[in-house]
Design a protein around this motif. Sequence first.
Motif, mmCIF file in Angstrom:
data_model
loop_
_atom_site.group_PDB
_atom_site.id
_atom_site.type_symbol
_atom_site.label_atom_id
_atom_site.label_comp_id
_atom_site.label_asym_id
_atom_site.label_seq_id
_atom_site.Cartn_x
_atom_site.Cartn_y
_atom_site.Cartn_z
ATOM 1 N N THR A 82 55.632 22.976 39.001
ATOM 2 C CA THR A 82 56.803 24.026 38.889
ATOM 3 C C THR A 82 57.058 24.435 40.295
ATOM 4 O O THR A 82 58.362 24.406 40.544
ATOM 5 N N THR A 83 56.308 24.480 41.311
ATOM 6 C CA THR A 83 56.628 24.686 42.535
ATOM 7 C C THR A 83 56.523 23.699 43.522
ATOM 8 O O THR A 83 56.816 23.739 44.685
ATOM 9 N N ASP A 84 56.233 22.494 43.154
ATOM 10 C CA ASP A 84 55.896 21.289 43.909
ATOM 11 C C ASP A 84 55.035 21.613 45.218
ATOM 12 O O ASP A 84 55.280 21.437 45.928
ATOM 13 N N SER A 85 53.956 22.080 44.708
ATOM 14 C CA SER A 85 53.007 22.708 45.788
ATOM 15 C C SER A 85 51.620 21.932 45.538
ATOM 16 O O SER A 85 51.179 21.653 44.345
ATOM 17 N N LEU A 86 51.068 21.420 46.732
ATOM 18 C CA LEU A 86 49.843 20.899 46.648
ATOM 19 C C LEU A 86 49.003 21.474 47.352
ATOM 20 O O LEU A 86 49.181 22.006 48.267
ATOM 21 N N TYR A 87 47.550 21.844 46.546
ATOM 22 C CA TYR A 87 46.701 22.894 47.236
ATOM 23 C C TYR A 87 45.291 21.937 47.453
ATOM 24 O O TYR A 87 45.088 21.274 46.638
ATOM 25 N N LEU A 88 45.041 22.027 48.651
ATOM 26 C CA LEU A 88 43.622 21.503 48.928
ATOM 27 C C LEU A 88 42.869 22.618 49.236
ATOM 28 O O LEU A 88 42.747 23.531 50.098
ATOM 29 N N ASP A 89 41.824 22.657 48.411
ATOM 30 C CA ASP A 89 40.697 23.734 48.498
ATOM 31 C C ASP A 89 39.337 23.163 49.115
ATOM 32 O O ASP A 89 38.722 22.677 48.535
ATOM 33 N N GLY A 90 39.363 23.389 50.605
ATOM 34 C CA GLY A 90 38.229 22.625 51.352
ATOM 35 C C GLY A 90 37.116 23.410 51.607
ATOM 36 O O GLY A 90 37.144 24.561 51.223
ATOM 37 N N THR A 91 36.125 22.584 52.069
ATOM 38 C CA THR A 91 34.709 23.392 52.420
ATOM 39 C C THR A 91 35.078 24.243 53.759
ATOM 40 O O THR A 91 34.354 25.118 54.073
ATOM 41 N N LYS A 92 35.867 23.791 54.533
ATOM 42 C CA LYS A 92 36.252 24.380 55.965
ATOM 43 C C LYS A 92 37.827 25.256 55.974
ATOM 44 O O LYS A 92 37.488 26.362 56.453
ATOM 45 N N ARG A 93 38.341 24.980 55.006
ATOM 46 C CA ARG A 93 39.671 25.887 54.863
ATOM 47 C C ARG A 93 40.635 25.234 53.857
ATOM 48 O O ARG A 93 40.337 24.310 53.248
ATOM 49 N N ALA A 113 47.760 24.985 51.452
ATOM 50 C CA ALA A 113 48.839 25.157 50.399
ATOM 51 C C ALA A 113 50.331 24.128 51.061
ATOM 52 O O ALA A 113 50.752 24.482 52.137
ATOM 53 N N MET A 114 50.444 23.091 50.404
ATOM 54 C CA MET A 114 51.515 22.357 51.179
ATOM 55 C C MET A 114 52.949 22.341 50.033
ATOM 56 O O MET A 114 52.597 22.258 48.900
ATOM 57 N N LYS A 115 54.087 22.523 50.620
ATOM 58 C CA LYS A 115 55.157 22.309 49.839
ATOM 59 C C LYS A 115 55.723 20.906 49.939
ATOM 60 O O LYS A 115 56.098 20.419 50.970
ATOM 61 N N VAL A 116 55.722 20.247 48.610
ATOM 62 C CA VAL A 116 56.043 18.711 48.664
ATOM 63 C C VAL A 116 57.429 18.646 48.695
ATOM 64 O O VAL A 116 58.116 19.191 47.582
ATOM 65 N N SER A 117 58.192 18.042 49.334
ATOM 66 C CA SER A 117 59.813 17.941 49.414
ATOM 67 C C SER A 117 59.858 16.394 48.952
ATOM 68 O O SER A 117 61.122 16.059 48.342
ATOM 69 N N THR A 118 59.219 15.532 49.174
ATOM 70 C CA THR A 118 59.349 14.100 49.024
ATOM 71 C C THR A 118 57.892 13.705 48.243
ATOM 72 O O THR A 118 56.985 13.471 48.677
ATOM 73 N N LEU A 119 58.176 13.216 46.869
ATOM 74 C CA LEU A 119 56.773 12.456 46.229
ATOM 75 C C LEU A 119 57.237 11.073 45.857
ATOM 76 O O LEU A 119 58.120 11.096 44.606
ATOM 77 N N ALA A 120 56.829 10.178 46.326
ATOM 78 C CA ALA A 120 57.215 8.949 45.697
ATOM 79 C C ALA A 120 55.850 7.887 45.648
ATOM 80 O O ALA A 120 55.119 8.303 46.218
ATOM 81 N N ASP A 121 56.063 6.610 45.168
ATOM 82 C CA ASP A 121 55.080 5.807 45.093
ATOM 83 C C ASP A 121 54.476 5.349 46.425
ATOM 84 O O ASP A 121 53.295 5.097 46.434
ATOM 85 N N THR A 122 55.254 5.322 47.286
ATOM 86 C CA THR A 122 54.946 4.965 48.506
ATOM 87 C C THR A 122 54.891 5.979 49.551
ATOM 88 O O THR A 122 54.372 5.719 51.036
#
Length: 151
Positions: free
Chosen positions: A103-114, A117-126
């Motif tokens: 819905t928001t084109d957001s990639l969330y990385l819940d890491g052990t150190k930090r 939250a990334m806003k994805v503007s381009t998502l393609a196979d390559t």
Amino acid sequence: MKTLLTLSAFAGGLLLIACNKDDNDNLSPDEKILSSKVWKIQSLTTKSTVNPEQDSSIMKDCINAATIHLYTGMSFDLKDNSTAGCDSTVFGFDKGTWSFNETTDSLYLDGTKRDVAMKVSTLADTMVVATYRDNVSPTNNRVKTITLKKK
């Protein structure tokens, strides 16, 4: 006896097929794109301090070896694959869990150190292009743009 043996073999085969479910079946199309390959950092930029209208590369040579693997089981690994080690103040290497909000084109990385939250503007196979507010250094908290390419 042959019928019982045949039925047992058939039931055992069905059980094996049922237990061999692919983790990919539960993923959205975007999550399948993200998790179907290992990504390599192609560029890492931030707004120039001299001219905020322009992007400035903050890539270090050692980041060229870095990879990001988003696994189908929703775990991730940002690896520093350089031989001498890479400065983690430019890019935070970590591992943990990930999720993608379509819905928001957001990639969330819940890491052990930090967490990132990334806003994805381009998502393609390559290629994937995303922006995020860096929280590696509390004194140097800037918006960065990362471009990933298929390894």
